[in-house]
Design a protein around this motif. Sequence first.
Motif, short mmCIF file in Angstrom:
data_model
loop_
_atom_site.label_atom_id
_atom_site.label_comp_id
_atom_site.label_asym_id
_atom_site.label_seq_id
_atom_site.Cartn_x
_atom_site.Cartn_y
_atom_site.Cartn_z
N ALA A 143 0.87 -1.19 0.00
CA ALA A 143 0.00 0.00 0.00
C ALA A 143 0.89 1.23 0.00
CB ALA A 143 -0.92 0.01 1.22
N ILE A 144 0.41 2.30 -0.64
CA ILE A 144 1.24 3.51 -0.74
C ILE A 144 0.37 4.75 -0.79
CG2 ILE A 144 1.37 3.47 -3.27
CD1 ILE A 144 4.43 4.29 -2.78
N SER A 145 0.89 5.85 -0.25
CA SER A 145 0.20 7.13 -0.29
C SER A 145 1.23 8.23 -0.45
CB SER A 145 -0.61 7.34 1.00
OG SER A 145 -1.31 8.57 0.98
N MET A 146 0.83 9.32 -1.10
CA MET A 146 1.72 10.46 -1.33
C MET A 146 1.05 11.74 -0.86
SD MET A 146 3.24 9.49 -5.11
CE MET A 146 4.86 8.69 -5.19
N GLY A 147 1.84 12.63 -0.24
CA GLY A 147 1.34 13.90 0.23
C GLY A 147 1.86 15.06 -0.60
N LEU A 148 2.08 16.20 0.05
CA LEU A 148 2.59 17.37 -0.66
C LEU A 148 4.03 17.15 -1.09
CD1 LEU A 148 2.18 20.34 -1.58
CD2 LEU A 148 3.04 21.03 0.67
N ARG A 149 4.88 16.69 -0.16
CA ARG A 149 6.30 16.47 -0.47
C ARG A 149 6.85 15.25 0.25
NH1 ARG A 149 6.26 22.21 0.44
NH2 ARG A 149 6.41 23.37 -1.53
N THR A 151 6.23 10.67 0.95
CA THR A 151 5.60 9.41 0.54
C THR A 151 5.70 8.42 1.69
OG1 THR A 151 6.24 9.80 -1.77
CG2 THR A 151 5.67 7.54 -1.16
N ALA A 152 4.65 7.63 1.87
CA ALA A 152 4.65 6.57 2.88
C ALA A 152 4.12 5.29 2.26
CB ALA A 152 3.79 6.97 4.08
N MET A 153 4.73 4.17 2.59
CA MET A 153 4.27 2.89 2.04
C MET A 153 4.27 1.82 3.13
SD MET A 153 7.49 1.44 -0.14
CE MET A 153 8.99 0.88 0.69
N ILE A 154 3.48 0.77 2.90
CA ILE A 154 3.44 -0.40 3.77
C ILE A 154 3.97 -1.58 2.97
CG2 ILE A 154 1.97 -1.92 5.16
CD1 ILE A 154 -0.11 0.34 5.21
N ASN A 155 4.84 -2.39 3.60
CA ASN A 155 5.32 -3.59 2.92
C ASN A 155 4.54 -4.83 3.39
OD1 ASN A 155 6.40 -4.33 5.40
ND2 ASN A 155 8.53 -3.99 4.82
N SER A 156 4.94 -6.00 2.91
CA SER A 156 4.19 -7.23 3.19
C SER A 156 4.24 -7.63 4.66
CB SER A 156 4.72 -8.37 2.33
OG SER A 156 6.10 -8.57 2.55
N LYS A 157 5.17 -7.06 5.42
CA LYS A 157 5.27 -7.34 6.85
C LYS A 157 4.40 -6.40 7.69
CE LYS A 157 10.10 -8.85 6.46
NZ LYS A 157 11.50 -8.56 6.91
N GLY A 158 3.77 -5.42 7.04
CA GLY A 158 3.00 -4.43 7.78
C GLY A 158 3.85 -3.31 8.32
N GLU A 159 5.11 -3.23 7.88
CA GLU A 159 6.00 -2.13 8.28
C GLU A 159 5.70 -0.89 7.43
OE1 GLU A 159 9.84 -5.04 9.20
OE2 GLU A 159 9.74 -3.87 7.35
N VAL A 160 5.96 0.28 8.00
CA VAL A 160 5.80 1.55 7.29
C VAL A 160 7.18 2.12 6.97
CG1 VAL A 160 4.92 3.91 7.41
CG2 VAL A 160 3.59 2.03 8.38
N TRP A 161 7.35 2.54 5.72
CA TRP A 161 8.58 3.18 5.26
C TRP A 161 8.22 4.53 4.66
CZ3 TRP A 161 13.56 0.54 4.93
CH2 TRP A 161 13.54 -0.75 5.48
N THR A 162 9.02 5.57 4.95
CA THR A 162 8.72 6.92 4.49
C THR A 162 9.95 7.56 3.85
OG1 THR A 162 9.24 7.85 6.66
CG2 THR A 162 6.93 7.29 6.23
#
Length: 372
Positions: A143-149, A151-162
Amino acid sequence: MNSVGEIWTWGANSHGQLGLDVTSEQIEKPTKVARETFDDIKHIACGGAHSLLLDSNGKLFSCGWNSKKQLGHKTEVYTFSRIWELSGINFINIACGWDFSCGVTDDNFLFVWGSNSHGQLGLPKHHFGDCIAPFRLQVNVCAISMGLRHTAMINSKGEVWTTGCGRHGQLGLGEDITSSDRFQRVPKLTKISHIACGQNHTVGWSSEEKALYVWGDNKHGQLLLSSQEYRKIFVPQKIDINIKKDVKKLLSGWTNVLLWLQDGSLLTWGRNNKAQLGTDAAFTGKIFNIKLPDNRSIEDVALGSEHTICLATDKTLWAWGWNEHANTGLPCTEEVIHCPTQVKLETNLKINFIFAGGATNFVITDNQKECN
């Protein structure tokens, strides 16, 4: 989410982002888009003034503003045009930031392109520069989302990376990391199922914990904490909002957040200067439960930067919030639509899907079945 039928669009169109082959300040009422080059529509994502379209065969199309190569084309185009540089790749998801874009492939790799001015594409600036043609990252994305400047994503482990700008804490990496030009893992977050980026904040939901996590800008109470005491949140905070139902969608506008629950409830909070919350209440820091007239049930909901559109199960369309560019599809003599108000389409075809972002909207109808 496949759909057959017509595309209707309205809202801001300064760079031709509505795909109508014309540029204009705004399109004031739902207008039919000519469609010739793509198959059934799976998803449409909207940026600051550009739009991406993903069809059911995994092909990508784009139109609108192209100042930072966010279209994946060499020039601006004003109708949805195939991104040929990404042909031969099967995509399953797309997202847009202000002037940057991404696509997730069927093997969960990530392609990014557009502005990398703040490292929001996760590419080292000293090597890649500020404007990027489509480039594949070796990351696993669910899953991924983008804001003004950022980005945040979720990987298959449920971790969040920004990655990107973190000046307001929106990266969740602590006060010492206020920018990053590569994806970094947000500490102590696991089993996150939903992610959404606002203008300068990020929110996540854990279906396993039934818990909300928030970080970033809280100037308008969009993180459900006191804006006087907590102006910026640099590490994720767990917020107990006493929700025991499953979440269908977690969405964010620039400064407001919305939860759509499995039982049909719409919960929203944050800034309300443009009636983004569908109420006249002026104060922040409180959760509102939005109700459609006559107790209609909700089939889908989509957020722009400061407006909302909502599809009821009886296939009626509703909107509220900022209306300066006729964002809501209602007469632009009113700059703000204060409560859910019905939007009429000049067709008797059933609405299947809705998409929104920035100050733009897209509605997909079904060619095969008429409304009652």
